[in-house]
Write an enzyme that holds these catalytic residues in place. Structure first.
Site, mmCIF file in Angstrom:
data_model
loop_
_atom_site.group_PDB
_atom_site.id
_atom_site.type_symbol
_atom_site.label_atom_id
_atom_site.label_comp_id
_atom_site.label_asym_id
_atom_site.label_seq_id
_atom_site.Cartn_x
_atom_site.Cartn_y
_atom_site.Cartn_z
ATOM 1 N N HIS A 53 54.754 -8.446 41.894
ATOM 2 C CA HIS A 53 54.387 -9.120 40.643
ATOM 3 C C HIS A 53 53.874 -8.102 39.629
ATOM 4 O O HIS A 53 54.198 -8.161 38.431
ATOM 5 C CB HIS A 53 53.315 -10.170 40.953
ATOM 6 C CG HIS A 53 52.938 -11.012 39.775
ATOM 7 N ND1 HIS A 53 51.703 -11.606 39.659
ATOM 8 C CD2 HIS A 53 53.623 -11.357 38.654
ATOM 9 C CE1 HIS A 53 51.644 -12.278 38.533
ATOM 10 N NE2 HIS A 53 52.799 -12.151 37.895
ATOM 11 N N GLU A 56 56.771 -6.159 38.115
ATOM 12 C CA GLU A 56 57.479 -6.976 37.113
ATOM 13 C C GLU A 56 56.774 -6.891 35.762
ATOM 14 O O GLU A 56 57.403 -6.746 34.715
ATOM 15 C CB GLU A 56 57.537 -8.422 37.601
ATOM 16 C CG GLU A 56 58.081 -9.421 36.581
ATOM 17 C CD GLU A 56 57.267 -10.701 36.537
ATOM 18 O OE1 GLU A 56 56.790 -11.054 35.434
ATOM 19 O OE2 GLU A 56 57.114 -11.350 37.591
ATOM 20 N N HIS A 57 55.440 -6.969 35.764
ATOM 21 C CA HIS A 57 54.687 -6.850 34.511
ATOM 22 C C HIS A 57 54.855 -5.475 33.887
ATOM 23 O O HIS A 57 55.049 -5.354 32.666
ATOM 24 C CB HIS A 57 53.201 -7.112 34.781
ATOM 25 C CG HIS A 57 52.825 -8.555 34.766
ATOM 26 N ND1 HIS A 57 51.888 -9.074 33.913
ATOM 27 C CD2 HIS A 57 53.275 -9.608 35.502
ATOM 28 C CE1 HIS A 57 51.762 -10.370 34.118
ATOM 29 N NE2 HIS A 57 52.595 -10.720 35.094
#
Length: 796
Positions: A53, A56-57
């Site tokens: 996650h 992805e950021h």
């Protein structure tokens, strides 16, 4: 049942291993790409939960070639598109939708983002704070915590039981071991063999293939790496469990079946028709709703969740389980032939109306349609494995959706119910002459989108003498669902005593839907159904829901106990509809309750006031909306506000979200409410107070003159192009034209707005910025706390 031919759909595997899905849909106004990486939060090392996650950021923070001010997110926002990403258990998806003229450049930025991330330490430190803020919001969100509690019934070592969102503790970016793991994860999974690209657009397949191959050349080549199989979903000899909390009963079943088979089963479990599971549970007051869904599906493992919203009976769980398995027994021994045909029609209809992004997302799932013989066999095997007894209840299969098939032509057209051919024509002069004239003016049709092909829109607005019953929309829920399945989005909005009904989608079923709406409304002199209370959304969404009523100066009225049409008036606007559909809608509109009339649209002027609306939410975060209306409703003011919003959207997000890290919900843009155009700023923060958020907004607005001076290109062409009929999806165009009608603008509003935007100068924009700062059109603040200081007046 053979699968229908798909002449406009192509699947390829390129030389470097990139799998490609291409869909040519001539009706589309935009293009979309979904890039799926076969790696998700369950694929990261156990030592670093949240790493997928977090990566992805980080990818959206710019590259050497395209820094943040020229990166994908800024570029897409500048051209009025959509961009987002999602990290799931075993996949990470990146979504982009853009106009045709900018799509290739957007794809180029997406490929560079995936292949050449900077991963600078300063960026990581800042972005970790964003994830930590999301973690705090997640830990306070009732839905998220219910999901955590629900999954406690799984095996303790299954990764679904773990924490994967990421926070300060799980993302030690200062440690070399974490940095190595981050780069290893990116190098291992973010390469061509691990990716699937789905493109959808109006271009020919050859052009889409050319774009895909060009995209592929920019990726790092590599083979596909198998993802590790997870441990067992449930403890040994366990196939299902129940979880009850907060008025919900979850019945969770571990199954091994194709996703297509499970979606087919869930669809019929959720059906609301008489004779089905939901209807029986409601009749016995055991549960008000049932929602079956697939919680998880990977490597032969799947979780089926049946969520029952409980009634008042204390022993409901036992009775619900018995009825559930009795219905499953009935379904298992039913003939599915007609159900499969209906399901295939429904899926085909949905793809007929979906936008580019929805189509690309659908294709990225790689699901087969319709339900094949293999899927049927798998579902039969699944049901046979359940502890089913002979069915005891007289269940019924749901009827066919009446809107999914063309209407049967009535050879006795023109007759009123109960008349014979001898009475033909009597109604025209004796009964409805004056009403027909009123309807002709109250229901008008815009010529602005005459080439909308198979799609259109219809807006209907009633003005009642009291607030509508709170459960009116619940009563119309079955009609709304049937319309949705048939390709028409039927939605309802209410502000005070005004009630708005929108139909957007395929025009072919619209007359039949309107006819059924009229029939249903005429029967609704009293509404005795009970509303079902759901979990409230996050604070900023609650404020957005309250915004229209605040702008209209309407205080929430207690819901009316019953509905009377005696003094109701209505008006309507049709958009993008062919002549034969207009005629059919006019005919159906004669049966609508209330009197047709031209309604005035008034939005109270603020006269430079700064009004503070306090809206209660349960969230601990501070949440605030600032709405700055234009000084007048002129097209010149609207054009200036739109260009100003276009210019500041990227810098506002960059400053408050990326640099200052004051919140995870940070946005700005244009919002139109009841014909009034305004600039809207929104922030939700777990760490900054409402007073602090407002101070940041003041500081940003004070910097607008410098931002305008520093901009050699104000973005006129990019913004004006977004309002051409060729670029606007019908739903957006219809909303613009409806708002234009409420504001009193002429039929050629879209063309005039483009000209106004093109004519704007730096001086015009500076004048608009000064008007925003001075609150020339007034300010409205909608917040989840009381006002503090400044020139604010309470709206109460």
């Amino acid at each position: 049942m053979p699968a229908p031919a798909q002449p406009h759909h192509l699947h390829l595997t390129l030389a470097n291993g990139l799998r490609v899905s291409l869909r040519h849909a001539p009706r589309l106004k935009r293009c979309a790409a979904v890039l799926r990486v076969a790696a998700g939060s369950h694929d990261v090392p156990l030592a670093w939960p949240g790493l997928a996650h977090f990566l992805e950021h980080l990818l959206f923070l710019g590259t050497e070639r395209f820094p943040s001010e020229e990166g994908l997110m800024t570029y897409v926002q500048r051209h009025g598109g959509q961009v987002n990403a999602s990290t799931r258990e075993r996949t990470t998806d990146f979504f982009v939708e853009l106009p045709l003229s900018t799509f290739a450049d957007g794809l180029e930025r997406l490929a560079d983002l995936l292949t050449h991330p900077r991963l600078a330490l300063d960026d990581q430190l800042r972005e970790r704070e964003v994830l930590h803020a999301e973690f705090i919001a997640w830990s306070q969100d009732a839905n998220a915590q219910q999901q955590v509690a629900l999954l406690e019934g799984l095996a303790a070592d299954h990764p679904l039981r773990g924490f994967h969102a990421g926070n300060r503790d799980s993302l030690p970016v200062e440690r070399q071991a974490f940095q190595q793991a981050l780069r290893d994860f990116h190098q291992h999974f973010y390469q061509s063999g691990q990716m699937t690209l789905s493109l959808a657009g109006p271009q020919p397949l050859a052009e889409l293939e050319r774009l895909a191959r060009r995209f592929s050349e920019q990726l790092r080549a590599g083979p596909r790496h198998p993802q590790a199989a997870p441990p067992a979903l449930m403890p040994a000899h366990t196939q299902h469990f129940q979880h009850s909390a907060d008025g919900h009963l979850h019945h969770v079943i571990s199954v091994d079946a194709p996703r297509e088979a499970l979606d087919f089963l869930c669809f019929w479990l959720n059906a609301s028709a008489p004779g089905g599971l939901r209807a029986e549970l409601q009749a016995r007051q055991l549960a008000s709703t049932v929602q079956a869904s697939v919680l998880y599906h990977f490597a032969g493992q799947a979780l089926l969740d049946l969520d029952f919203t409980l009634g008042t009976q204390s022993d409901a769980a036992t009775q619900i389980e018995a009825l559930l398995y009795d219905w499953l027994s009935f379904f298992a021994h039913s003939d599915w032939t007609s159900l499969r045909e209906e399901f295939a029609l429904l899926n085909a209809r949905q793809q007929q109306v979906q936008g580019a992004l929805a189509l690309a997302r659908h294709d990225s799932e790689e699901l087969e349609a319709p339900v094949s013989e293999q899927h049927v066999a798998a579902l039969k095997t699944l049901l046979d494995a359940l502890p089913l007894q002979a069915c005891r209840h007289a269940w019924q299969l749901p009827p066919n959706n009446p809107f999914l098939r063309p209407p049967v032509k009535d050879e006795r057209a023109g007759l009123i119910r109960g008349q014979t051919s001898a009475h033909r024509g009597l109604r025209t002069f004796a009964q409805d002459r004056s009403r027909g004239r009123r309807e002709l003016s109250a229901l008008s049709f815009s010529p602005a989108l005459a080439d909308a092909h198979e799609e259109g829109a219809l807006y209907l607005r009633w003005r009642l003498d009291c607030a509508r019953p709170s459960t009116l929309e619940n009563t119309l829920a079955p009609l709304r669902e049937n319309a949705r399945q048939a390709g028409v989005d039927l939605s309802f909005d209410a502000i005070g005593n005004d009630w708005l009904v929108k139909m957007v989608g395929l025009h072919q079923p619209m007359p039949a839907i309107l006819d059924e709406l009229a029939r249903s409304l005429n029967l609704l002199e009293e509404d005795r159904q009970h509303a079902t209370a759901g979990t409230p959304p996050i604070a900023i969404r609650q404020l957005l829901k309250a915004l229209p009523a605040c702008c209209a100066g309407v205080r929430p009225n207690p819901p009316a106990p019953s509905l009377s049409w005696a003094h109701a008036r209505w008006e309507g606007l049709g958009i993008g509809l062919p002549a034969h559909c207009e005629a059919a809608l006019r005919s159906a509109a004669t049966r609508l309750p209330g009197q047709p009339a031209i309604l005035e649209s008034e939005c109270p002027s603020l006269n430079g006031q700064r009004l503070w609306h306090e809206v209660h939410t349960d969230a601990l975060d501070a949440a605030l909306l600032l709405f700055c209306p234009t000084p007048t409703r002129s097209l010149a003011d609207e054009a200036a506000w739109r260009l100003l919003a276009h210019l500041l959207q990227g810098p506002f997000y960059q400053r408050l979200r990326v640099e200052l890290q004051i919140g995870y919900a940070v946005f700005s843009g244009i919002r139109q409410i009841n014909g009034q155009t305004g600039l809207l700023f929104g922030v939700q923060s777990p760490s900054v107070s409402l007073e602090g958020i407002m101070q940041h907004l003041h500081t940003f607005l004070a910097q607008l003159p410098a931002l305008i001076d520093a901009s050699d290109d104000l973005g006129h062409p990019a913004l004006a192009q977004q309002f051409t009929a060729q670029a606007l999806p019908l739903a957006q165009a219809a909303e613009l034209l409806w708002q234009a009608r409420l504001a009193g603008h002429p039929a050629d509003y879209l063309t005039l707005l483009q000209h106004q935007i093109q004519a704007l100068t730096h001086a015009d924009l500076q004048r608009a910025a000064q008007q925003v700062q001075d609150a020339a059109g007034g300010w409205r603040c909608i917040a989840n706390g009381p006002r503090s200081g400044g020139d604010w007046q309470s709206a109460d």
